[in-house]
Design an enzyme around this catalytic site. Sequence first.
Site, short mmCIF file in Angstrom:
data_model
loop_
_atom_site.label_atom_id
_atom_site.label_comp_id
_atom_site.label_asym_id
_atom_site.label_seq_id
_atom_site.Cartn_x
_atom_site.Cartn_y
_atom_site.Cartn_z
N GLU A 179 3.40 7.82 4.86
CA GLU A 179 3.67 6.47 5.40
C GLU A 179 5.11 6.29 5.87
O GLU A 179 5.86 5.48 5.32
CB GLU A 179 3.35 5.42 4.33
CG GLU A 179 1.88 5.35 3.97
CD GLU A 179 1.55 4.19 3.06
OE1 GLU A 179 2.44 3.72 2.32
OE2 GLU A 179 0.39 3.76 3.06
N GLU A 373 -6.03 7.53 3.29
CA GLU A 373 -5.99 6.52 2.22
C GLU A 373 -6.80 5.32 2.67
O GLU A 373 -6.63 4.85 3.80
CB GLU A 373 -4.56 6.02 1.94
CG GLU A 373 -3.71 6.96 1.15
CD GLU A 373 -2.35 6.37 0.79
OE1 GLU A 373 -2.25 5.14 0.56
OE2 GLU A 373 -1.38 7.14 0.74
P1 P53 Z 1 -0.53 0.25 -4.49
C1 P53 Z 1 2.12 -1.09 0.26
C2 P53 Z 1 1.35 -1.43 1.35
C3 P53 Z 1 0.61 -0.46 1.99
C4 P53 Z 1 0.62 0.85 1.53
O1 P53 Z 1 -0.65 0.81 -3.00
C5 P53 Z 1 1.38 1.18 0.44
C6 P53 Z 1 2.13 0.22 -0.19
C7 P53 Z 1 2.97 0.57 -1.36
O2 P53 Z 1 2.77 -0.33 -2.38
O3 P53 Z 1 1.44 2.44 -0.01
C8 P53 Z 1 0.32 3.29 -0.09
O4 P53 Z 1 -0.50 1.43 -5.39
C9 P53 Z 1 0.87 4.55 -0.71
C10 P53 Z 1 0.34 4.89 -2.05
C11 P53 Z 1 -0.05 3.62 -2.79
C12 P53 Z 1 -1.14 2.93 -2.00
O5 P53 Z 1 -0.69 2.61 -0.72
O6 P53 Z 1 0.73 -0.54 -4.50
O7 P53 Z 1 0.82 5.67 0.14
O8 P53 Z 1 1.28 5.66 -2.73
O9 P53 Z 1 -0.42 3.82 -4.10
C13 P53 Z 1 -1.68 1.68 -2.67
O10 P53 Z 1 -1.74 -0.58 -4.71
#
Ligand code: P53
Length: 476
Positions: A179, A373
């Site tokens: 990201e 993701e």
């Molecule tokens: P969590 C924020 C918004 C979009 C993607 O996020 C993000 C984040 C970071 O908070 O990151 C990705 O765990 C990232 C992962 C992360 C996942 O989204 O805050 O690549 O490491 O865990 C989900 O719910």
Amino acid sequence: MTVLHKDFLWGGAIAANQIEGAYDSDGKGLSLVDLLPAGDERKEPLFNPAKALSNHFDFYPSHKSIDFYHQYEEDIKLFAEMGFKALRFSISWPRIFPNGDESEPNESGLAFYDKIFDTLEKYDIEPIVTINHFDTPYYLAKTYGGWYNRKTIDFFLNYATVLFERYSHRVKYWITHNEINMILHIPYIGGGLIIKDEDNANQIKYQAAHHQLIASSLATKIAKCVDKDNTIGCMLAAGDVYPNTCHPNDIMAAVQKNREQYIFIDVQARGAYPNYSKRMFEELGVTINKEVGDDEILKQYPVDYISFSYYSSRLESGDDAINKHKSSGNAFASLKNPYLESSNWGWQIDPVGLRVTMNQIYDRYQKPLFIVENGLGEIDEVQDDGAIHDSYRIKYLSEHLAQMLEAVKDGVPLLGYTSWGCIDIVSAGSGEMKKRYGYIYVDRDNKGQGSLKRTRKDSFYWYQKVIHSNGEDLSY
Ligand code: P53
């Protein structure tokens, strides 16, 4: 004939700093997240590390995480039971170079990943390797200023070269930085940046991003030299930005907000900063300091495919007064879309937005896509009999996969789909365990209590069926 080709890479995604634990075992150095606490206390150091990193916190969730470092065999076996064809995981940079600036790697760190690759091979699971997933060594942040310092490019290339030389025969799909656009929103974990109030934050973030872009291109060059079959991807935190209304000012605001995401991918996929960046940088007071040859490097080594995360679309207004109402707390802020429901963490749920986003990205770059993701972070409850009925997660995933198939029917070439947090792990944003994405439940709470026992949720069996039918059976 199924919609998806027979080699479609179904699987799940995880990241070292959120799953491994063993934060100081076998010579590992501190990672950026190893200093972040969980829950409400996390917000300040996550967004403002200059003020808060010197605080001592009672509990650091990454230190043990779900102990994948010791339990990987059982976990990968469970992934195989679901039928995974691929696992996206990251290698912990400070496990390989504890401080980041050493010349020789830490052999015990590499030995751990040797075992991961062995286990994946045993189950015929294709590794998708993220080289830097929010995991710059803390020492580089503290001593050198992280990615703002051009030297970090060389440190990264030392590390990446070790991985290419050791693992190219075992890995086809690499991702340089997770990201890359999140450096604008969470610069500490995105770039090891500890920005002070008096600093010009935009200058630091965009300059640091420039260094990440150069590092990504040079890593691509090295990867191809080591093995021409190495396939390198960039990674975007995606989610189309919609205009708040059909007012022309809202439309233009959405165009500009989308560019804030795409600017780095424009460089990585097309090989040059886009025309709009000139005015954008001027208005932000940003001057990218480039060395002679930088533009040539970016041009010569673009990525092979575009990987991205998708959780939600976003909403933007052309009116600053309205934009003030954006949701707080989520690093990826948005106005509330009245047509969408939200999760308990305020993330809006928009399956059609995935189809929109896939079409937009492919129209823009004309390279294969990879969804690395997607998923729903929610609270799960364990029943008296031990079962976990996560119907809300199944619904979310089923609806998103249906839209993914629509995009493929639209003509978007797609390499695979790895849902986020296929086993419950520590949340990057909140540091909580309670925000769960997994098909596999892990008995551990926000304070680090629990047996770490793994349990299959209802979604485990559902995803197994989805993979077995190559996406034809999404029913629930
Ligand atoms: P969590 C924020 C918004 C979009 C993607 O996020 C993000 C984040 C970071 O908070 O990151 C990705 O765990 C990232 C992962 C992360 C996942 O989204 O805050 O690549 O490491 O865990 C989900 O719910």
